[in-house]
Design a protein around this motif. Structure first.
Motif, PDB file in Angstrom:
ATOM      1  N   SER A 357       0.851  -1.190   0.000  1.00 12.32           N
ATOM      2  CA  SER A 357       0.000   0.000   0.000  1.00 12.32           C
ATOM      3  C   SER A 357       0.883   1.234   0.000  1.00 12.32           C
ATOM      4  CB  SER A 357      -0.911   0.016   1.236  1.00 12.32           C
ATOM      5  OG  SER A 357      -1.699   1.193   1.267  1.00 12.32           O
ATOM      6  N   GLY A 358       0.632   2.130  -0.936  1.00  9.82           N
ATOM      7  CA  GLY A 358       1.393   3.371  -1.010  1.00  9.82           C
ATOM      8  C   GLY A 358       0.584   4.448  -1.706  1.00  9.82           C
ATOM      9  N   LYS A 359       0.972   5.689  -1.472  1.00  5.86           N
ATOM     10  CA  LYS A 359       0.256   6.802  -2.100  1.00  5.86           C
ATOM     11  C   LYS A 359       1.256   7.790  -2.681  1.00  5.86           C
ATOM     12  CE  LYS A 359      -2.060   9.907   0.345  1.00  5.86           C
ATOM     13  NZ  LYS A 359      -3.145  10.569   1.123  1.00  5.86           N
ATOM     14  N   LEU A 360       1.109   8.062  -3.972  1.00  8.71           N
ATOM     15  CA  LEU A 360       1.934   9.034  -4.675  1.00  8.71           C
ATOM     16  C   LEU A 360       1.158  10.333  -4.811  1.00  8.71           C
ATOM     17  CD1 LEU A 360       4.428   9.847  -6.395  1.00  8.71           C
ATOM     18  CD2 LEU A 360       3.231   8.875  -8.372  1.00  8.71           C
ATOM     19  N   ASN A 361       1.708  11.405  -4.271  1.00 11.95           N
ATOM     20  CA  ASN A 361       1.121  12.734  -4.404  1.00 11.95           C
ATOM     21  C   ASN A 361       1.947  13.553  -5.375  1.00 11.95           C
ATOM     22  OD1 ASN A 361      -0.986  12.390  -2.511  1.00 11.95           O
ATOM     23  ND2 ASN A 361       0.390  12.876  -0.817  1.00 11.95           N
ATOM     24  N   ILE A 362       1.292  14.182  -6.348  1.00 19.17           N
ATOM     25  CA  ILE A 362       1.935  15.166  -7.202  1.00 19.17           C
ATOM     26  C   ILE A 362       1.587  16.530  -6.625  1.00 19.17           C
ATOM     27  CG2 ILE A 362       2.244  16.046  -9.541  1.00 19.17           C
ATOM     28  CD1 ILE A 362       3.020  13.125  -9.207  1.00 19.17           C
ATOM     29  N   CYS A 416       9.419  -5.432 -12.874  1.00 19.74           N
ATOM     30  CA  CYS A 416       8.568  -4.928 -11.803  1.00 19.74           C
ATOM     31  C   CYS A 416       7.115  -5.024 -12.243  1.00 19.74           C
ATOM     32  CB  CYS A 416       8.928  -3.485 -11.456  1.00 19.74           C
ATOM     33  SG  CYS A 416       8.568  -2.285 -12.766  1.00 19.74           S
ATOM     34  N   HIS A 417       6.229  -4.827 -11.291  1.00 17.95           N
ATOM     35  CA  HIS A 417       4.797  -4.823 -11.596  1.00 17.95           C
ATOM     36  C   HIS A 417       4.114  -3.818 -10.685  1.00 17.95           C
ATOM     37  CE1 HIS A 417       0.949  -6.139 -13.066  1.00 17.95           C
ATOM     38  NE2 HIS A 417       0.533  -6.458 -11.849  1.00 17.95           N
ATOM     39  N   TRP A 418       3.556  -2.769 -11.290  1.00 15.02           N
ATOM     40  CA  TRP A 418       2.851  -1.723 -10.554  1.00 15.02           C
ATOM     41  C   TRP A 418       1.394  -1.693 -11.001  1.00 15.02           C
ATOM     42  CZ3 TRP A 418       4.811   1.583  -6.793  1.00 15.02           C
ATOM     43  CH2 TRP A 418       6.179   1.469  -6.556  1.00 15.02           C
ATOM     44  N   PHE A 419       0.512  -1.419 -10.044  1.00 18.16           N
ATOM     45  CA  PHE A 419      -0.902  -1.347 -10.390  1.00 18.16           C
ATOM     46  C   PHE A 419      -1.624  -0.454  -9.389  1.00 18.16           C
ATOM     47  CE2 PHE A 419       0.016  -5.021  -7.796  1.00 18.16           C
ATOM     48  CZ  PHE A 419      -0.992  -5.068  -6.843  1.00 18.16           C
ATOM     49  N   PHE A 420      -2.805  -0.010  -9.800  1.00 15.74           N
ATOM     50  CA  PHE A 420      -3.603   0.871  -8.954  1.00 15.74           C
ATOM     51  C   PHE A 420      -4.231   0.076  -7.816  1.00 15.74           C
ATOM     52  CE2 PHE A 420      -3.869   2.825 -13.227  1.00 15.74           C
ATOM     53  CZ  PHE A 420      -3.319   4.065 -12.926  1.00 15.74           C
ATOM     54  N   SER A 421      -4.216   0.642  -6.634  1.00 17.63           N
ATOM     55  CA  SER A 421      -4.969   0.088  -5.514  1.00 17.63           C
ATOM     56  C   SER A 421      -6.104   1.058  -5.184  1.00 17.63           C
ATOM     57  CB  SER A 421      -4.063  -0.119  -4.297  1.00 17.63           C
ATOM     58  OG  SER A 421      -3.491   1.109  -3.883  1.00 17.63           O
ATOM     59  N   LYS A 422      -7.020   0.612  -4.313  1.00 13.58           N
ATOM     60  CA  LYS A 422      -8.171   1.436  -3.955  1.00 13.58           C
ATOM     61  C   LYS A 422      -8.821   1.985  -5.227  1.00 13.58           C
ATOM     62  CE  LYS A 422      -6.052   2.643   0.475  1.00 13.58           C
ATOM     63  NZ  LYS A 422      -5.595   3.714   1.382  1.00 13.58           N
ATOM     64  N   LEU A 423      -9.316   1.070  -6.061  1.00 13.29           N
ATOM     65  CA  LEU A 423      -9.784   1.425  -7.403  1.00 13.29           C
ATOM     66  C   LEU A 423     -10.914   2.446  -7.384  1.00 13.29           C
ATOM     67  CD1 LEU A 423      -9.662  -2.022  -9.246  1.00 13.29           C
ATOM     68  CD2 LEU A 423      -8.021  -0.149  -9.300  1.00 13.29           C
ATOM     69  N   SER A 424     -11.660   2.521  -6.295  1.00 12.26           N
ATOM     70  CA  SER A 424     -12.725   3.519  -6.231  1.00 12.26           C
ATOM     71  C   SER A 424     -12.161   4.930  -6.262  1.00 12.26           C
ATOM     72  CB  SER A 424     -13.559   3.320  -4.957  1.00 12.26           C
ATOM     73  OG  SER A 424     -12.748   3.463  -3.796  1.00 12.26           O
ATOM     74  N   LYS A 425     -10.937   5.098  -5.756  1.00  5.75           N
ATOM     75  CA  LYS A 425     -10.286   6.411  -5.763  1.00  5.75           C
ATOM     76  C   LYS A 425      -9.433   6.627  -7.008  1.00  5.75           C
ATOM     77  CE  LYS A 425      -9.995   6.752  -0.705  1.00  5.75           C
ATOM     78  NZ  LYS A 425      -9.078   6.930   0.461  1.00  5.75           N
ATOM     79  N   SER A 426      -9.022   5.551  -7.653  1.00  4.93           N
ATOM     80  CA  SER A 426      -8.089   5.645  -8.782  1.00  4.93           C
ATOM     81  C   SER A 426      -8.756   5.394 -10.130  1.00  4.93           C
ATOM     82  CB  SER A 426      -6.943   4.643  -8.596  1.00  4.93           C
ATOM     83  OG  SER A 426      -6.291   4.819  -7.365  1.00  4.93           O
ATOM     84  N   ARG A 427     -10.065   5.264 -10.158  1.00 11.22           N
ATOM     85  CA  ARG A 427     -10.735   4.829 -11.372  1.00 11.22           C
ATOM     86  C   ARG A 427     -10.525   5.779 -12.553  1.00 11.22           C
ATOM     87  NH1 ARG A 427     -16.836   4.039 -10.499  1.00 11.22           N
ATOM     88  NH2 ARG A 427     -16.705   3.822 -12.773  1.00 11.22           N
ATOM     89  N   LYS A 428     -10.320   7.080 -12.287  1.00 11.08           N
ATOM     90  CA  LYS A 428     -10.139   8.022 -13.394  1.00 11.08           C
ATOM     91  C   LYS A 428      -8.841   7.773 -14.150  1.00 11.08           C
ATOM     92  CE  LYS A 428      -9.123  12.293 -12.583  1.00 11.08           C
ATOM     93  NZ  LYS A 428      -9.125  13.685 -12.077  1.00 11.08           N
ATOM     94  N   TYR A 429      -7.900   7.028 -13.542  1.00 17.53           N
ATOM     95  CA  TYR A 429      -6.626   6.755 -14.206  1.00 17.53           C
ATOM     96  C   TYR A 429      -6.583   5.360 -14.835  1.00 17.53           C
ATOM     97  CZ  TYR A 429      -5.555  10.624 -11.089  1.00 17.53           C
ATOM     98  OH  TYR A 429      -5.592  11.825 -10.427  1.00 17.53           O
ATOM     99  N   CYS A 430      -7.570   4.525 -14.520  1.00 21.75           N
ATOM    100  CA  CYS A 430      -7.609   3.165 -15.063  1.00 21.75           C
ATOM    101  C   CYS A 430      -8.216   3.178 -16.464  1.00 21.75           C
ATOM    102  CB  CYS A 430      -8.438   2.254 -14.158  1.00 21.75           C
ATOM    103  SG  CYS A 430      -7.823   2.105 -12.475  1.00 21.75           S
ATOM    104  N   ILE A 431      -7.556   2.544 -17.402  1.00 21.50           N
ATOM    105  CA  ILE A 431      -8.072   2.426 -18.763  1.00 21.50           C
ATOM    106  C   ILE A 431      -8.654   1.028 -18.911  1.00 21.50           C
ATOM    107  CG2 ILE A 431      -7.527   2.582 -21.206  1.00 21.50           C
ATOM    108  CD1 ILE A 431      -5.149   4.342 -20.466  1.00 21.50           C
ATOM    109  N   THR A 432      -9.930   0.951 -19.173  1.00 18.87           N
ATOM    110  CA  THR A 432     -10.629  -0.329 -19.173  1.00 18.87           C
ATOM    111  C   THR A 432     -10.530  -1.040 -20.531  1.00 18.87           C
ATOM    112  OG1 THR A 432     -12.711   0.733 -19.779  1.00 18.87           O
ATOM    113  CG2 THR A 432     -12.264   0.457 -17.427  1.00 18.87           C
ATOM    114  N   ALA A 433     -10.775  -2.339 -20.487  1.00 17.96           N
ATOM    115  CA  ALA A 433     -10.855  -3.160 -21.704  1.00 17.96           C
ATOM    116  C   ALA A 433     -12.107  -4.019 -21.614  1.00 17.96           C
ATOM    117  CB  ALA A 433      -9.605  -4.022 -21.843  1.00 17.96           C
TER     118      ALA A 433
END
Length: 590
Positions: A357-362, A416-433
């Protein structure tokens, strides 16, 4: 031994064979202590002793609790103090040694944060949230009437800034003091040139005590100490010291949501970066390095080199060169990373991180426009769709997607393998298929050039940088993709390890890169390989799609930068275009 050899390195001129602690990793005489390590050991020898730490392999109740063995610098009785702990590292460059960044050092050799720097940070924060108190607290120029005439004079402030000191000697752990700076921007994006790591000395996760008092003069000026604390914490929220835009100089207890442009919750697994002494450390500055590199790639695909360099420096900072002028540029964006749940394990050949679990802030360092914020959103989507962060980011995590690679237990980890967690908060960055269709990914990739032009008001021409190795232009890069039914269904991962792809062999070539040595230099791969989670929206919720037996599905992606006159690249692309695999071209190649 000459008399000069008895002089500690700290007091020698920073020149070759005298006191130069650069270059990082230079160990031409193996029987000698490296200069940087020797410099640190000599420094700490003159400091109070460092308390012993607990042995992680022995139960705490069996060990004697470590104690601070010396009395640290103390503030006076009338000084108001506050304590804060760094969430990573702090750089306070003394400026006293050419070629090496090291802390300001005070009595008994103890590093400290100077009161002058503290006042400067406090003043800037006071101007933001209590402008009417700037002159009272920090002093400044005022006008007054003398004999009927306006005169200007300097009025001293009532606050005195005593700086900050570590609360104990735990900062003196030599395993963590030696930091590393390794800019690979030119090698990764522009040309396959060699780069050099440099050392700097920074404090790691140290607790500091800061002190402020007031003068006895100007007793008519009241000091609201709760307001003073609030102003100082605003200053800390901006970061203190050097390289704050790369995650340095930030504190666990401080968070300023007013500066956050966007937040992304992330999980990740991969190879842990290491310090020069081999100590593994997940380093937040890798996020800024990745975003800055992608900024160069995307801008280079829509404008000329000078504009690309200028805009990148405006966003992320840098040094002006040539016709651009001299000096440094403070960028508009910075990063702050909170590793909320992190596990690091050493497996002999490799040290592996598992960020649960981690959070990146810009963060906004300066005022940013809506268009610039939109560009950063594109960067986040681009980074997570096609690659990852940190060491070996161009390859998939072999422990997850090619486990047979480790059958003989004699190989280091790759990828490496990186992915979004807490998808309810990150959904705007997820590209669906949805339904396994890659239309949304195709549309996103196709939209990037026009979006970048729009964000920076660039003309719609075919101008691009044609002499860099990685440029986001359809004539220089192609993206291919397919649906993988589970983590074992990667078609491409074996191609990098001699798996049969017809008569082609791409292992350790100019196309796939290789780790070199003194006689055979290394090469950076021109292929990015990614297993992107197959995201879908179901009943209004974002989720990672599973197959019929409950295994996660992925979108396997190959990003291929096609250099001119490289026959192997053309042959590999022809193979992808054949009917012998499931890959389809998603973007580029025109």
């Amino acid at each position: 031994m000459s008399d000069s050899d008895l002089v500690p390195l700290m007091y020698r001129a920073q020149i070759e064979d005298r006191g130069k602690i650069q270059y990082a990793g230079d160990n031409r005489r193996r029987d000698e202590e490296k200069s940087a390590d020797k410099w640190l050991n000599q420094w700490l020898k003159g400091c109070p002793p460092v308390p012993k730490t607990l042995d992680e392999n022995i139960p705490k109740w069996k060990q004697r609790q470590p104690q601070t063995l010396v009395k640290m610098p103390q503030f006076g009785a009338n000084v108001h103090t506050w304590e804060y702990t760094q969430n990573w590292r702090l750089v306070t460059n003394s400026g006293q040694d050419e070629g090496v960044i090291r802390p300001v050092i005070g009595a008994k050799g103890i590093p400290f944060y100077p009161g002058t720097s503290m006042k400067g940070a406090f003043l800037r924060a006071c101007q933001q949230i209590a402008a009417d108190k700037v002159v009272d607290y920090c002093g400044g120029e005022v006008e007054e009437i003398v004999a009927g005439k306006k005169q200007k004079r300097i009025k001293p402030g009532v606050l005195r800034f005593h700086g900050g000191y570590p609360v104990d000697m735990s900062w003196g752990n030599t395993k963590r003091l030696l930091d590393i700076v390794h800019n690979q921007e030119e090698r990764q994006v522009m040309d396959n040139v060699s780069t050099r790591a440099n050392v700097q000395i920074s404090l790691y996760k140290t607790k500091f005590k800061f002190g402020i008092s007031r003068t006895k003069t100007n007793s008519d000026i009241k000091v609201d100490w709760e307001q003073v604390r609030e102003i100082w914490e605003r200053a800390l929220s901006e970061g203190i010291g050097s390289r704050t835009s790369a995650g340095y100089g930030r504190f666990v207890e401080i968070e300023d949501n007013n500066k956050v442009v966007l937040s992304v919750n992330l999980n990740g697994k991969g190879l842990t970066p290491k310090l020069l002494n081999g100590i593994p450390e997940l380093r937040p500055n890798m996020f800024k390095a990745a975003l800055r590199g992608h900024t160069l790639r995307l801008l280079a695909g829509v404008t000329d080199e000078a504009t690309t360099q200028r805009l990148t420096k405006e966003l992320w900072g840098g040094f002006l060169r040539g016709n651009q002028g001299n000096g440094s540029v403070v960028g508009k964006f910075g990063i702050d990373f909170d590793a909320e749940d992190l596990e690091i394990k050493d497996y002999g050949y490799s040290s592996i991180y598992n960020l649960k679990s981690g959070k990146l802030n810009i963060l906004s360092v300066k005022s940013v426009s809506e268009q610039e914020s939109e560009f950063v959103e594109v960067l986040i989507k681009f980074s997570l769709l096609l690659g990852g962060f940190g060491k070996s980011w161009r390859r998939v995590h072999h422990g997850l997607f090619y486990n047979s690679y480790f059958d003989n237990n004699d190989k280091p980890m790759i990828g490496c393998h990186w992915f979004f967690s807490k998808l309810s908060k990150s959904r705007k960055y997820c590209i669906t298929a949805p339904n396994g269709e890659l239309t949304n990914i195709i549309n996103f990739l196709s939209s990037i050039p026009d979006t970048v032009r729009s964000c920076f008001d660039l003309p719609s021409t075919n101008t691009f940088v044609n002499n860099w190795r990685e440029v986001w232009h359809p004539q220089r890069v192609q993206v291919w993709g397919r649906i993988a039914e589970n983590k074992k269904d990667s078609q491409a991962v074996g191609w990098f390890h001699d798996k049969d792809i017809g008569r082609l062999n791409i292992k350790r070539t100019k196309l796939t890169g290789k780790i070199g040595n003194r006689n055979n230099p290394s090469q950076v791969s021109r292929i990015w390989h990614r297993m992107y989670p197959l995201y879908i929206t179901k009943n209004g919720k974002m989720m990672h799609k599973k197959n019929k037996v409950g295994e996660f599905k992925y979108v396997e992606l190959l990003t291929i930068f096609t250099p001119d006159r490289l026959l192997l690249a053309r042959e590999f692309l022809s193979f992808l275009d054949s009917n012998s695999n499931d890959f389809i071209r998603l973007w580029g190649g025109n």
